[in-house]
Enzyme design. Structure first.
Site, short mmCIF file in Angstrom:
data_model
loop_
_atom_site.label_atom_id
_atom_site.label_comp_id
_atom_site.label_asym_id
_atom_site.label_seq_id
_atom_site.Cartn_x
_atom_site.Cartn_y
_atom_site.Cartn_z
N THR A 127 51.82 70.57 33.12
CA THR A 127 51.96 71.05 31.61
C THR A 127 51.05 70.34 30.72
O THR A 127 50.83 70.37 29.51
CB THR A 127 53.42 70.26 31.21
OG1 THR A 127 53.48 68.96 31.61
CG2 THR A 127 54.48 71.00 31.79
N LYS A 197 56.74 62.31 18.37
CA LYS A 197 55.89 62.15 17.55
C LYS A 197 56.15 63.15 16.35
O LYS A 197 55.87 63.16 15.09
CB LYS A 197 54.49 62.17 17.75
CG LYS A 197 53.39 62.14 16.73
CD LYS A 197 51.93 61.85 17.27
CE LYS A 197 50.92 61.61 16.03
NZ LYS A 197 49.56 61.33 16.65
N HIS A 343 82.92 25.12 27.98
CA HIS A 343 81.67 24.90 27.12
C HIS A 343 80.31 24.73 28.06
O HIS A 343 79.64 23.67 27.94
CB HIS A 343 81.76 23.74 26.07
CG HIS A 343 82.90 24.07 25.40
ND1 HIS A 343 83.14 25.19 24.57
CD2 HIS A 343 83.94 23.41 24.80
CE1 HIS A 343 84.16 25.20 23.58
NE2 HIS A 343 84.64 24.06 23.75
N GLY A 376 92.47 26.37 29.23
CA GLY A 376 91.63 27.28 28.46
C GLY A 376 90.14 27.31 29.08
O GLY A 376 89.15 28.05 28.24
#
Length: 594
Positions: A127, A197, A343, A376
């Site tokens: 192409t 483009k 944490h 937790g």
């Protein structure tokens, strides 16, 4: 369709032009119709029943709207071709794509009819020709462009559907360098970039998920603003597709020549996985991306985890899950272990080797190390979660009152038994259950203002370190094992980091303190009565000993200490340990973690 930042073509098994020969080919003969591709037409053939969709800019040669389709991943390709043909588009295609479209009963014009030049160089050139790129790049609103394409008999191309050779998959298959290079697409990116483009006049498609939405769009009337919005979105996706693809190619080439040095330039392709509710705090927007680079092609780690159950993941969940899973994955797979994180710091760690081989007891001991912090938190395992383990997680009571069931945000493991997963789902509708492959050590990136920091992962294991005894007192075999365990834990604790442990079990840790002595005091306080006879590890050397960290630990009942060494006052640490009859070892390696 939502945009994707991916260059992957996971359904594509082959990519080279040679592979295309396995399907019926468009034969370049004088006949208008090839016997092997009965629906392939020469020239600008028309479909009488189709009505061309209205266009503001008609091709100068009077041709109807045209679409060029040339894809490696052929998912949805024939439906796209059929839909475009029904809308009145002439379909142009190449090689295997043309054959597949023709075999589906859709009329197709071979690209060499447009270029008047055959494919050559084993499909490398198909192409790359003015007949194609002129039709894509010509601005319909610029008279000189219109004059040029009219003069040379070039018709406009209004839709370009292209995706690229599966370079990533070729590399992942273990193919040699030559085969990988052969799968670097050239013509595809050129057409994609050209179409993007010139997006005010050309729709560009690189993702099969956009095929149906475009067909729907083309079949309706839209305002100019609506149409331009779609065109810009498709153009953005096209450039991102090429950028991601080129990033992977560049990564591969640098890995072959860079000899481990940092690349002079680097880009990392990322794929949006999810938009999160918020970041560390509710006023911060957040998202999670998967790293699409070759280095992360195994699909391992928390970023690629499967969420089997529970609430959606939050930003903080990901950080905590990463801390927990990276820590537990550092333990040998044969020594089934459990890590509890709060944490991003490991507040509880235990291994079956320190609990008479019982991984259920290892889980209990990990929680008991700091049950208040564990509540937790995130629970991580380096082994399959069985039905027995799932029951233990579901029913275990907090050691603080022996009544309250432990609550966790996340459980993460490399696998779950079928029964274990179902039992665990019954603990809470909100419990996030994650499954992830352990991530192997790799280069890591971290952002700072205006830049990024790159470093190799801290993959150093206790088995690779020489624990050198520098005191008069020699550690026992069990104490040495406990020191290695504590050393593995301290590596994953934020600096200044101190861990107090016994064999296979963390008793207490001090993390993130601006001075080391405070981390020592916190770790000893958490260890409580069990500190007598325990061991202690420090992520960096002790700058002081007398009346400081080392002596405080010795006076509390610690019987063996490990630190990197390297201080000007190392001898003072030796002297203190000799005074109290405590074993002291140096590792020669530091484990700062910020």
């Amino acid at each position: 369709s939502a945009p994707h930042l991916s260059d992957a073509t996971p359904t594509m098994a082959t990519a080279s032009a040679a592979a295309a020969s396995a399907v019926p080919r468009v034969m370049r003969t004088g006949a208008r119709v090839s016997s092997r591709a009965p629906c392939v037409r020469r020239g600008a053939s028309v479909i009488a029943s189709a009505k061309a969709s209205p266009s503001k800019y008609q091709s100068p040669n009077g041709a109807k709207p045209r679409a060029l389709i040339s894809v490696s991943d052929k998912s949805g390709m024939t439906d796209l071709a059929s839909g475009l043909a029904k809308l009145g588009y002439e379909v142009i295609s190449t090689g295997g794509s043309a054959s597949a479209i023709a075999s589906a009963g859709v009329e197709v014009t071979p690209v060499d009819e447009i270029t008047d030049f055959p494919e050559m160089l084993d499909g490398r050139v198909k192409t790359l020709h003015p007949g194609v790129h002129g039709g894509i790049l010509a601005r319909r609103d610029v008279p000189s462009h219109v004059e040029s394409v009219t003069k040379h008999g070039i018709g406009y191309i209004d839709v370009v559907a292209v995706n690229l050779y599966p370079f990533r998959e070729t590399v992942a298959s273990g193919a040699d360098f030559a085969a990988c290079v052969e799968n670097i697409d050239i013509g595809g990116p050129a057409m994609i970039r050209a179409a993007a483009k010139n997006h005010p006049f050309v729709y560009v498609l690189v993702d099969s998920a956009d095929y149906a939405p475009l067909l729907e769009h083309l079949g309706k009337t839209h305002s100019d603003a609506e149409d331009m919005s779609m065109r810009k979105m498709l153009a953005w996706k096209a450039y991102q597709h090429c950028a991601s693809y080129d990033s992977v190619v560049a990564e591969y080439l640098w890995d072959s020549i860079g000899e481990g040095a940092p690349a002079p330039e680097r880009s990392v392709p990322m794929t949006l996985m999810d938009t999160l509710r918020y970041g560390e705090n509710p006023h911060q927007a957040a998202a999670v991306y998967a790293d699409a680079s070759l280095a992360e092609s195994s699909g391992a780690g928390v970023g690629r985890a499967t969420l089997h159950h529970g609430k959606e993941m939050s930003y903080n969940n990901y950080l905590d899950a990463e801390a927990a899973y990276s820590c537990v994955s550092d333990f040998p797979s044969h020594d089934h272990s459990c890590v509890v994180v709060k944490h991003t710091n490991p507040c509880g760690v235990a291994s079956a080797s320190g609990c008479d081989g019982d991984v259920l007891e290892a889980y209990r001991q990990a929680v008991r190390a700091d049950p208040i912090s564990a509540f937790g938190g995130i629970v991580a395992f380096n082994c399959e979660v069985t039905a027995d383990m799932a029951r233990e997680i579901r029913e275990f009571r907090s050691p603080t009152d022996d009544e309250t069931r432990m609550f966790y945000e996340i459980v993460i493991a490399p696998s779950y038994s079928t029964e274990g997963l179902e039992i665990l789902k019954g603990k809470s509708k909100n419990l996030r259950i994650l499954e992830a492959k352990p991530r192997l050590p790799c280069t890591t990136l971290r952002q700072v203002g205006g830049g990024w920091l790159q470093q190799a992962s801290d993959s150093l294991l206790p088995e690779e370190i020489n624990f050198e005894v520098v005191s008069e007192t020699q550690p026992t075999a069990d104490q040495m094992e406990a020191l290695k365990f504590a050393w593995r834990c301290v590596k994953h604790t934020k600096s200044n980091a101190i861990t107090v442990a016994t064999k296979g079990r963390l008793l207490g840790m001090g993390s993130g303190q601006p001075n080391r002595v405070n981390s020592v005091r916190i770790a000893l306080e958490k260890a409580g009565d069990e500190v007598a006879g325990s061991v202690l590890a420090s992520d960096a050397f002790f700058p002081f000993a007398w009346g400081d960290s080392v002596e405080i630990a010795c006076q509390a009942g610690v019987k063996a200490i490990a630190h990197p060494g390297g201080s000007m006052r190392d001898q003072e640490a030796v002297d203190v340990c000799n005074k109290y009859g405590v074993a002291l070892v140096t590792t020669g390696h530091r484990h700062f973690r910020h």
